[in-house]
Write a protein that holds these residues in place. Structure first.
Motif, short mmCIF file in Angstrom:
data_model
loop_
_atom_site.label_atom_id
_atom_site.label_comp_id
_atom_site.label_asym_id
_atom_site.label_seq_id
_atom_site.Cartn_x
_atom_site.Cartn_y
_atom_site.Cartn_z
N ARG A 152 0.83 -1.20 0.00
CA ARG A 152 0.00 0.00 0.00
C ARG A 152 0.87 1.25 0.00
NH1 ARG A 152 -3.50 -2.86 3.67
NH2 ARG A 152 -2.50 -1.81 5.43
N PHE A 153 1.93 1.21 0.78
CA PHE A 153 2.82 2.36 0.86
C PHE A 153 3.51 2.61 -0.49
CE2 PHE A 153 7.02 4.22 2.06
CZ PHE A 153 6.54 5.44 2.52
N ASP A 155 2.41 1.77 -3.40
CA ASP A 155 1.39 2.26 -4.33
C ASP A 155 1.12 3.75 -4.09
OD1 ASP A 155 -0.73 1.66 -6.37
OD2 ASP A 155 -2.03 2.32 -4.75
N THR A 156 1.12 4.16 -2.83
CA THR A 156 0.93 5.58 -2.50
C THR A 156 2.05 6.43 -3.07
OG1 THR A 156 -0.22 4.99 -0.45
CG2 THR A 156 0.64 7.23 -0.61
N LEU A 157 3.26 5.89 -3.08
CA LEU A 157 4.41 6.62 -3.62
C LEU A 157 4.44 6.61 -5.14
CD1 LEU A 157 7.30 5.44 -1.24
CD2 LEU A 157 5.92 7.52 -1.10
N SER A 234 11.84 6.14 -5.59
CA SER A 234 11.07 7.33 -5.23
C SER A 234 11.91 8.28 -4.38
CB SER A 234 9.82 6.92 -4.44
OG SER A 234 9.11 8.05 -4.01
#
Length: 330
Positions: A152-153, A155-157, A234
């Protein structure tokens, strides 16, 4: 031999896998033989074991299996390069004589029965096929939750990953050639390969328990691997630092106004505790910021040196699918 059948190579990185290597060879040999009988792959197809600087008798067992089994080939890295580099070494070696490769771990926790499905997807025209776990019931609750949080993290980035996919995948020759153009020293193949963007598909499978031996990815190494994946794809952590710094600047301005008010109209000795807490908070945030920035600087340092990712010490090569083989020392 039918020339139109694809040559498949199974790339298996190994580090201290003497406890399971013989069983792994037997099961994968049976899988390859079955695919050959079905005429889904060429008789020239092989297994390529990559010994990543093992400290036990892994390489000796690979050589014994090689002499007894024409399907077994191998390369020995001169020193421990790490799981991702060992995978890359095997794929780059195999791409010179293979139409496609499938990477998997030696412990066979990845269900080898879906190798046939991988090949069928390849024959349908897919260039990359990802093996994706359809459940994580064999993992501990902590590992399941942290894995879900990680995906999830990422994907957020904005980092494109295949959820619940490790390193069990098929790549065709064109995908391997494209992968060879990526020159990062800090490899995160789970992030790099989806960037290639060729026609891909997903094959679900059930992950099994390890047959023997110990996992090569304890918690410390898993956390380090996850952090490398984040910093490799990222700059969001650095931007987060800037955002925290700006927020703290605004808070400090409010605190300065409050301190001035206390000085003029209140008790000047008040606020000692909050002052100490603020000092510790700011000190901790500064150290954290320096550490994150240092990680990026360290990555730049590793990249600009352009050192080779691995060195191959020895090779066990197949000369002919039904003939003899040779051992070469580089």
């Amino acid at each position: 031999m039918t020339s139109s059948l694809p040559v498949l190579t199974l790339v298996i990185p190994c580090y201290n896998e003497e406890a399971i290597l013989t069983d792994t060879c037997a099961k994968l040999s049976s899988t390859l033989a079955s695919l050959m009988v079905e005429q889904l792959i060429s008789p020239a197809s092989t297994m390529l074991f990559v010994d990543d600087g093992s400290k036990d008798h892994t390489w000796q067992l690979i050589k014994i299996e090689h002499l007894a089994n024409r399907l077994v080939t191998g390369i020995k890295l001169a020193a421990n390069a790490g799981h991702q580099r060992a995978l890359l070494a095997g794929m780059m070696h195999a791409k010179h004589y293979s139409d496609c490769v499938i990477t998997l771990d030696a412990d066979l926790q990845d269900d080898i029965s879906v190798i046939r499905t991988f090949v069928l997807r390849y024959l349908e025209g897919f260039e990359i096929v990802y093996g994706v776990r359809n459940d994580r019931t064999s993992d501990t609750s902590f590992k399941r939750n942290t894995a879900a949080l990680f995906y999830r993290f990422m994907d957020t980035l904005g980092i494109r990953l295949i959820s619940n996919h490790a390193d069990y995948r098929l790549l065709n020759k064109r995908a391997l050639d494209e992968l060879s153009r990526y020159g990062e020293s800090k490899l995160f193949l789970r992030g790099i390969i989806p960037q290639i963007g060729f026609k891909s598909d997903i094959v679900p499978y059930e992950r099994k328990r390890r047959l023997a031996g110990e996992t090569k990815y304890p918690l410390k190494k898993m956390l380090s691997f996850a952090f490398e994946g984040i910093t490799s794809f990222s700059v969001a952590p650095i931007r987060l630092i800037a955002a925290i710094g700006f927020t703290l600047f605004l808070v400090s301005m409010l605190a300065a106004c409050y301190a001035a008010f206390q000085k003029l109209f209140g008790d000047p000795d008040a606020g000692w505790t909050s002052l100490i807490i603020s000092i510790w908070l700011l000190g901790g945030l500064q150290l954290m910021a320096i550490g994150i920035i240092g990680e990026y600087i360290g990555t730049i340092f590793a990249e600009v040196k352009k050192r080779p990712l691995y060195s191959i010490d020895s090779k066990l090569e197949q000369i002919h699918p039904i003939g003899t083989s040779k051992f070469t020392k580089t």
